[in-house]
Design a protein around this motif. Sequence first.
Motif, PDB file in Angstrom:
ATOM      1  N   GLY A  51       0.832  -1.194   0.000  1.00 32.11           N
ATOM      2  CA  GLY A  51       0.000   0.000   0.000  1.00 32.11           C
ATOM      3  C   GLY A  51       0.866   1.243   0.000  1.00 32.11           C
ATOM      4  N   ASP A  52       0.585   2.164   0.919  1.00 32.52           N
ATOM      5  CA  ASP A  52       1.409   3.365   1.032  1.00 32.52           C
ATOM      6  C   ASP A  52       2.787   2.993   1.560  1.00 32.52           C
ATOM      7  OD1 ASP A  52      -0.787   4.786   0.215  1.00 32.52           O
ATOM      8  OD2 ASP A  52      -1.317   5.497   2.230  1.00 32.52           O
ATOM      9  N   TRP A  53       3.826   3.541   0.937  1.00 30.01           N
ATOM     10  CA  TRP A  53       5.191   3.220   1.335  1.00 30.01           C
ATOM     11  C   TRP A  53       5.507   3.811   2.708  1.00 30.01           C
ATOM     12  CZ3 TRP A  53       9.418   3.584  -2.971  1.00 30.01           C
ATOM     13  CH2 TRP A  53       9.104   2.692  -4.004  1.00 30.01           C
ATOM     14  N   THR A  54       6.254   3.054   3.505  1.00 26.08           N
ATOM     15  CA  THR A  54       6.716   3.513   4.803  1.00 26.08           C
ATOM     16  C   THR A  54       8.168   3.107   4.993  1.00 26.08           C
ATOM     17  OG1 THR A  54       5.980   1.493   5.923  1.00 26.08           O
ATOM     18  CG2 THR A  54       4.407   3.318   5.822  1.00 26.08           C
ATOM     19  N   GLY A  55       8.828   3.723   5.974  1.00 21.97           N
ATOM     20  CA  GLY A  55      10.181   3.333   6.353  1.00 21.97           C
ATOM     21  C   GLY A  55      11.257   3.920   5.466  1.00 21.97           C
ATOM     22  N   LEU A  71      12.696   5.971   0.453  1.00 25.83           N
ATOM     23  CA  LEU A  71      12.083   6.595   1.617  1.00 25.83           C
ATOM     24  C   LEU A  71      10.571   6.499   1.466  1.00 25.83           C
ATOM     25  CD1 LEU A  71      14.214   9.848   2.034  1.00 25.83           C
ATOM     26  CD2 LEU A  71      14.603   7.585   3.042  1.00 25.83           C
ATOM     27  N   GLY A  72       9.899   5.935   2.465  1.00 26.48           N
ATOM     28  CA  GLY A  72       8.450   5.803   2.426  1.00 26.48           C
ATOM     29  C   GLY A  72       7.779   7.011   3.057  1.00 26.48           C
ATOM     30  N   LEU A  73       7.225   7.889   2.218  1.00 25.71           N
ATOM     31  CA  LEU A  73       6.605   9.119   2.696  1.00 25.71           C
ATOM     32  C   LEU A  73       5.081   8.989   2.750  1.00 25.71           C
ATOM     33  CD1 LEU A  73       8.795  11.708   0.754  1.00 25.71           C
ATOM     34  CD2 LEU A  73       9.250  10.586   2.944  1.00 25.71           C
ATOM     35  N   ARG A  75       3.009   7.474   0.543  1.00 27.21           N
ATOM     36  CA  ARG A  75       2.296   7.537  -0.727  1.00 27.21           C
ATOM     37  C   ARG A  75       2.475   6.206  -1.448  1.00 27.21           C
ATOM     38  NH1 ARG A  75       5.580  12.515  -0.606  1.00 27.21           N
ATOM     39  NH2 ARG A  75       4.248  14.211   0.143  1.00 27.21           N
ATOM     40  N   PRO A  76       1.508   5.807  -2.266  1.00 24.05           N
ATOM     41  CA  PRO A  76       1.629   4.524  -2.965  1.00 24.05           C
ATOM     42  C   PRO A  76       2.587   4.609  -4.139  1.00 24.05           C
ATOM     43  CG  PRO A  76      -0.409   5.598  -3.582  1.00 24.05           C
ATOM     44  CD  PRO A  76       0.210   6.449  -2.514  1.00 24.05           C
ATOM     45  N   GLY A  77       3.362   3.551  -4.369  1.00 35.59           N
ATOM     46  CA  GLY A  77       4.236   3.489  -5.527  1.00 35.59           C
ATOM     47  C   GLY A  77       5.416   4.437  -5.431  1.00 35.59           C
ATOM     48  N   THR A  78       6.125   4.555  -6.543  1.00 39.91           N
ATOM     49  CA  THR A  78       7.349   5.354  -6.543  1.00 39.91           C
ATOM     50  C   THR A  78       7.057   6.851  -6.586  1.00 39.91           C
ATOM     51  OG1 THR A  78       7.516   5.241  -8.960  1.00 39.91           O
ATOM     52  CG2 THR A  78       8.612   3.507  -7.703  1.00 39.91           C
ATOM     53  N   GLN A  79       5.915   7.253  -7.124  1.00 44.28           N
ATOM     54  CA  GLN A  79       5.604   8.666  -7.272  1.00 44.28           C
ATOM     55  C   GLN A  79       5.401   9.321  -5.909  1.00 44.28           C
ATOM     56  OE1 GLN A  79       5.639  10.109 -10.282  1.00 44.28           O
ATOM     57  NE2 GLN A  79       5.300  12.147  -9.438  1.00 44.28           N
ATOM     58  N   GLY A  80       6.162  10.375  -5.634  1.00 45.53           N
ATOM     59  CA  GLY A  80       5.975  11.125  -4.395  1.00 45.53           C
ATOM     60  C   GLY A  80       6.704  10.574  -3.199  1.00 45.53           C
ATOM     61  N   ASN A  81       7.404   9.476  -3.352  1.00 42.05           N
ATOM     62  CA  ASN A  81       8.242   8.938  -2.276  1.00 42.05           C
ATOM     63  C   ASN A  81       9.708   9.253  -2.580  1.00 42.05           C
ATOM     64  OD1 ASN A  81       6.418   7.432  -0.368  1.00 42.05           O
ATOM     65  ND2 ASN A  81       5.827   6.436  -2.288  1.00 42.05           N
ATOM     66  N   ALA A 125       6.509   5.767   9.769  1.00 41.48           N
ATOM     67  CA  ALA A 125       6.976   4.601  10.524  1.00 41.48           C
ATOM     68  C   ALA A 125       6.473   3.320   9.868  1.00 41.48           C
ATOM     69  CB  ALA A 125       6.493   4.687  11.969  1.00 41.48           C
ATOM     70  N   SER A 126       7.353   2.323   9.767  1.00 40.51           N
ATOM     71  CA  SER A 126       6.994   1.073   9.083  1.00 40.51           C
ATOM     72  C   SER A 126       6.579  -0.033  10.032  1.00 40.51           C
ATOM     73  CB  SER A 126       8.168   0.583   8.230  1.00 40.51           C
ATOM     74  OG  SER A 126       9.192   0.058   9.058  1.00 40.51           O
ATOM     75  N   GLY A 127       7.030   0.012  11.287  1.00 40.99           N
ATOM     76  CA  GLY A 127       6.730  -1.078  12.208  1.00 40.99           C
ATOM     77  C   GLY A 127       7.535  -2.332  11.966  1.00 40.99           C
ATOM     78  N   HIS A 128       8.535  -2.260  11.070  1.00 41.48           N
ATOM     79  CA  HIS A 128       9.368  -3.428  10.775  1.00 41.48           C
ATOM     80  C   HIS A 128      10.695  -3.330  11.520  1.00 41.48           C
ATOM     81  CE1 HIS A 128       7.435  -4.833   6.733  1.00 41.48           C
ATOM     82  NE2 HIS A 128       6.539  -4.593   7.665  1.00 41.48           N
ATOM     83  N   ASP A 129      11.381  -4.480  11.591  1.00 42.98           N
ATOM     84  CA  ASP A 129      12.748  -4.481  12.098  1.00 42.98           C
ATOM     85  C   ASP A 129      13.649  -3.727  11.121  1.00 42.98           C
ATOM     86  OD1 ASP A 129      11.787  -6.117  14.099  1.00 42.98           O
ATOM     87  OD2 ASP A 129      12.702  -7.946  13.315  1.00 42.98           O
TER      88      ASP A 129
END
Length: 206
Positions: A51-55, A71-73, A75-81, A125-129
């Motif tokens: 979905g929306d990129w994070t982390g 960088l996950g800002l 937003r979905p996909g590469t556009q805007g991240n 925040a991604s919530g991943h390790d």
Amino acid sequence: SCVGFSAANQQYLAIERHPGLDLPQLTAFVVASAKVSPANMWLFGKNSFAGDWTGYGIAVEGPSSFPWPHLGLGRPGTQGNGYVKYTMGLQDGFALVELSYDGQQLRGALDGHELSVEVPGQIRASGHDLLIGASPQTQPAGEFLEGAIAELLIYNRALTPAEIQQTRAYLAGKYGLSPAAGAKMPTAVIDGGYFPVRTANLATPE
């Protein structure tokens, strides 16, 4: 000294998720090398692309060994991240990879060759390790590094240009990457403390 990673043995290091690792802004320095590979790899990552990129993290394009920040800002996909590929590779030995993000500009460098891309936002925040030598975007981890990392520094803010220059000169001098005459140890950097590192499998990086 360095930590060597084998993609065939799926070797990586992991730092368990912690609020102190959720960084809206950051600066990272990685002294690393990577072999050319048919598969993409990661120097480090704390990303999710569902979905929306994070982390955040820095991948390596396998066929070229070009570093590739993500960088996950939110937003979905590469556009805007924060998503840009460097145009110099890591296949010729250790190089200094840099990434800085202040909420407006993604700034990167490889051995002092700089680039800048405007991409406003905050890293979500991604919530991943946080994985070193692999990406956590899939479970179990994947896209393992075939290469080595001598040093990884991650700061919880965008360093000033002067601080980046100090740190760059210090690491270049430490690892013999380029002349660093007159460079001083960095004196104004802040990190989020120390976190326990665990090996991810029995094939411990060497």
